[in-house]
Design an enzyme around this catalytic site. Structure first.
Site, PDB file in Angstrom:
ATOM      1  N   TYR A 148      21.769  -2.164   2.997  1.00  0.00           N
ATOM      2  CA  TYR A 148      20.698  -3.063   4.318  1.00  0.00           C
ATOM      3  C   TYR A 148      22.049  -2.675   5.514  1.00  0.00           C
ATOM      4  O   TYR A 148      21.470  -2.131   6.027  1.00  0.00           O
ATOM      5  CB  TYR A 148      20.620  -4.225   3.692  1.00  0.00           C
ATOM      6  CG  TYR A 148      19.616  -5.080   3.226  1.00  0.00           C
ATOM      7  CD1 TYR A 148      19.419  -5.007   1.830  1.00  0.00           C
ATOM      8  CD2 TYR A 148      18.690  -5.770   4.481  1.00  0.00           C
ATOM      9  CE1 TYR A 148      18.662  -5.295   1.231  1.00  0.00           C
ATOM     10  CE2 TYR A 148      17.800  -6.507   3.860  1.00  0.00           C
ATOM     11  CZ  TYR A 148      17.214  -5.720   2.377  1.00  0.00           C
ATOM     12  OH  TYR A 148      16.639  -7.063   2.082  1.00  0.00           O
ATOM     13  N   LYS A 198      24.432  -3.991 -12.160  1.00  0.00           N
ATOM     14  CA  LYS A 198      23.634  -2.935 -12.668  1.00  0.00           C
ATOM     15  C   LYS A 198      24.745  -1.677 -12.524  1.00  0.00           C
ATOM     16  O   LYS A 198      24.674  -0.771 -12.808  1.00  0.00           O
ATOM     17  CB  LYS A 198      23.041  -2.057 -11.694  1.00  0.00           C
ATOM     18  CG  LYS A 198      21.560  -1.301 -11.965  1.00  0.00           C
ATOM     19  CD  LYS A 198      20.605  -1.384 -13.446  1.00  0.00           C
ATOM     20  CE  LYS A 198      20.388  -0.603 -14.114  1.00  0.00           C
ATOM     21  NZ  LYS A 198      19.178  -0.722 -14.962  1.00  0.00           N
ATOM     22  N   ASP A 230      18.269  -6.050 -14.007  1.00  0.00           N
ATOM     23  CA  ASP A 230      16.253  -6.338 -14.534  1.00  0.00           C
ATOM     24  C   ASP A 230      16.353  -7.142 -15.822  1.00  0.00           C
ATOM     25  O   ASP A 230      15.407  -7.270 -15.995  1.00  0.00           O
ATOM     26  CB  ASP A 230      16.600  -4.532 -15.115  1.00  0.00           C
ATOM     27  CG  ASP A 230      17.405  -3.988 -15.904  1.00  0.00           C
ATOM     28  OD1 ASP A 230      18.683  -4.400 -16.254  1.00  0.00           O
ATOM     29  OD2 ASP A 230      17.054  -2.227 -16.347  1.00  0.00           O
ATOM     30  N   ASP A 254      17.082  -9.464  -2.397  1.00  0.00           N
ATOM     31  CA  ASP A 254      16.438  -9.915  -2.105  1.00  0.00           C
ATOM     32  C   ASP A 254      15.201 -10.545  -2.754  1.00  0.00           C
ATOM     33  O   ASP A 254      14.427 -10.561  -2.415  1.00  0.00           O
ATOM     34  CB  ASP A 254      16.392  -8.727  -0.346  1.00  0.00           C
ATOM     35  CG  ASP A 254      15.253  -8.734  -0.028  1.00  0.00           C
ATOM     36  OD1 ASP A 254      14.686  -9.355   0.954  1.00  0.00           O
ATOM     37  OD2 ASP A 254      14.350  -7.887   0.031  1.00  0.00           O
ATOM     38  N   ASP A 258      13.208 -13.670  -3.995  1.00  0.00           N
ATOM     39  CA  ASP A 258      11.834 -14.148  -4.295  1.00  0.00           C
ATOM     40  C   ASP A 258      11.045 -14.399  -5.659  1.00  0.00           C
ATOM     41  O   ASP A 258       9.824 -15.082  -5.303  1.00  0.00           O
ATOM     42  CB  ASP A 258      10.625 -12.463  -3.451  1.00  0.00           C
ATOM     43  CG  ASP A 258      11.113 -12.428  -2.107  1.00  0.00           C
ATOM     44  OD1 ASP A 258      11.619 -12.890  -1.278  1.00  0.00           O
ATOM     45  OD2 ASP A 258       9.850 -11.661  -1.110  1.00  0.00           O
TER      46      ASP A 258
HETATM   47  C1  IPM Z   1      15.027 -12.193   3.675  1.00  0.00           C
HETATM   48  C2  IPM Z   1      13.643 -10.479   4.516  1.00  0.00           C
HETATM   49  C3  IPM Z   1      15.123 -10.742   5.133  1.00  0.00           C
HETATM   50  C4  IPM Z   1      15.546 -10.060   4.154  1.00  0.00           C
HETATM   51  C5  IPM Z   1      14.324  -9.406   5.998  1.00  0.00           C
HETATM   52  C6  IPM Z   1      13.380 -10.165   6.930  1.00  0.00           C
HETATM   53  C7  IPM Z   1      15.346  -8.213   6.589  1.00  0.00           C
HETATM   54  O1  IPM Z   1      13.238 -10.441   3.517  1.00  0.00           O
HETATM   55  O2  IPM Z   1      15.881 -12.690   4.150  1.00  0.00           O
HETATM   56  O3  IPM Z   1      14.661 -11.666   1.751  1.00  0.00           O
HETATM   57  O4  IPM Z   1      15.729  -8.308   3.591  1.00  0.00           O
HETATM   58  O5  IPM Z   1      16.714  -9.696   3.863  1.00  0.00           O
HETATM   59 MG    MG Z   2      13.386 -11.056   2.035  1.00  0.00          MG
END
Ligand code: IPM
Ligand code: MG
Length: 367
Positions: A148, A198, A230, A254, A258
């Site tokens: 990032y 990893k 993984d 990240d 999710d």
């Molecule tokens: C998160 C989002 C952010 C990230 C974006 C909006 C920059 O996906 O907070 O997970 O990738 O960190």
């Molecule tokens: Mg995210």
């Protein structure tokens, strides 16, 4: 007794941001009444709308707000692809606002709870037996390093072939500080820490694990379980209940967070806390969902949950934070659901963004 007073920055963001923030602020208002505390809310532009209005997605006046408030509540940002590409790459809100906010507050640790009590197992696509007595994980994601924030080079080689180089950089100081946050958290919970890495491929993970071994010396009571990222993705689906605190670098966090949203049924159930040594800010883990904006169908749980996390981490009000979690979960237990979760159980009554907020408020008032 003098009433406590806090200044809170309100960055509503784009897409569904304003409508879920509205519900979060309803809840904050009730907390104010219940807890003899005053919140001075300072709204500031942030995100794509801020870019169009002020020429920057994180304009100077919003940075100034960060500096005077006690904490920031931030909504999601971003536009649909066809609109986003009208903004120069560096000014797109994810790069131009979110990362600079993280850097501004030095929020190196991102706490992302993945929580689903057994009573709400029906919200998850997983079988009830996989949910068992409930999922209760906190993913600790390093938030200021790795791909990032690493150096990026975009170019063409001598043959005119386009290439890009993105650097995954970590130093031991960055690694140590987030690991300390994770160990501290584990100490207050089950004292089991899953270290996600990893190291069979990445040198950054080798260094990460070396630092982890050093930090672990100070936490002999914490059992460390090493897991490749993984494999962790699979284990999360097959046996999520084995995890309590997980720690990982930025990009892994990240993605796995999710996945966490998927495990419990919706990203709409994913609040987060972005914490450093000073001030913190609080945001849903998901994006701005422009496709459903303005329709009163977004789930405000992630934004209201971010209020709860702010009360707990920044304002020393953890009892009230617990009440908010209980109130939100109570709305689901009463047989209501939000549109994002509606497919999980027929028979639940689907309610909109504002009705969910109203029900949380009513529950809180009754506590
Ligand atoms: C998160 C989002 C952010 C990230 C974006 C909006 C920059 O996906 O907070 O997970 O990738 O960190
Ligand atoms: Mg995210």
């Amino acid at each position: 007794m003098k009433q406590k007073s806090y200044k809170i920055g309100i960055f509503s963001g784009d897409g569904i941001g304003p409508e879920i923030m509205k519900e979060a602020l309803k809840v904050l208002k009730v907390v104010e009444q219940r807890c003899a505390v005053t919140f001075e809310l300072i709204e500031a532009p942030f995100g794509a709308a801020a870019y169009f209005d002020y020429g920057h997605p994180f304009p100077e006046q919003s940075r100034a707000v960060c500096d005077v408030v006690d904490a920031v509540l931030k909504g999601p940002v971003g536009l649909v692809h066809s609109e986003a590409i009208k903004i120069p790459v560096d000014m797109q809100p994810e790069r131009g606002a979110v990362l600079p906010l993280r850097a501004h507050y030095n929020t190196y640790a991102n706490f992302r709870p993945v929580v689903l009590p057994q009573s709400l197992a029906h919200l998850s696509p997983l079988k009830a037996e996989v949910i068992g007595e409930g999922i209760d994980i906190i993913m600790v994601r390093e938030l200021l390093g790795g791909l990032y924030f690493g150096k990026k080079v975009v170019g063409k080689d001598n043959n005119g072939v386009r290439y890009v180089e993105e650097t995954l950089r970590y130093d031991e100081i960055q690694i140590r500080q987030v690991l300390i946050s994770a160990f501290d958290l584990a100490m207050g919970r089950k004292r089991v820490l899953h270290n996600i890495h990893k190291s069979n491929i990445l040198q950054s993970s080798v260094l990460w694990n070396e630092v982890l071994d050093e930090v672990a010396q100070d936490y002999p009571e914490v059992k460390v379980v090493h897991m490749l990222v993984d494999a962790a993705a699979t284990h999360l689906c097959l046996k999520p209940t084995q995890f309590d605190v997980m720690v990982m670098e930025n990009m892994f966090g990240d993605i796995l967070s999710d996945q966490g949203g998927g495990l419990i049924g919706s990203l709409g159930l994913m609040p987060s806390a972005c914490i450093g040594d000073g001030k913190a800010y609080y945001e849903p883990s998901h994006g701005s969902a422009p496709d459903i904006a303005g329709q009163n169908i977004a789930n405000p749980y992630s934004m209201i949950g971010s209020v709860a996390m702010m009360l707990e981490h920044s304002l020393d009000m953890s009892a009230e934070a617990k009440n908010i979690w209980a109130a939100m979960q109570g709305v689901f237990s009463d047989g209501y659901t939000t549109p994002d979760l509606a497919a999980q159980k027929s028979g639940d009554k689907v309610i909109g963004t504002d009705a969910f907020g109203d029900r949380v408020v009513a529950k809180l008032k009754a506590m």
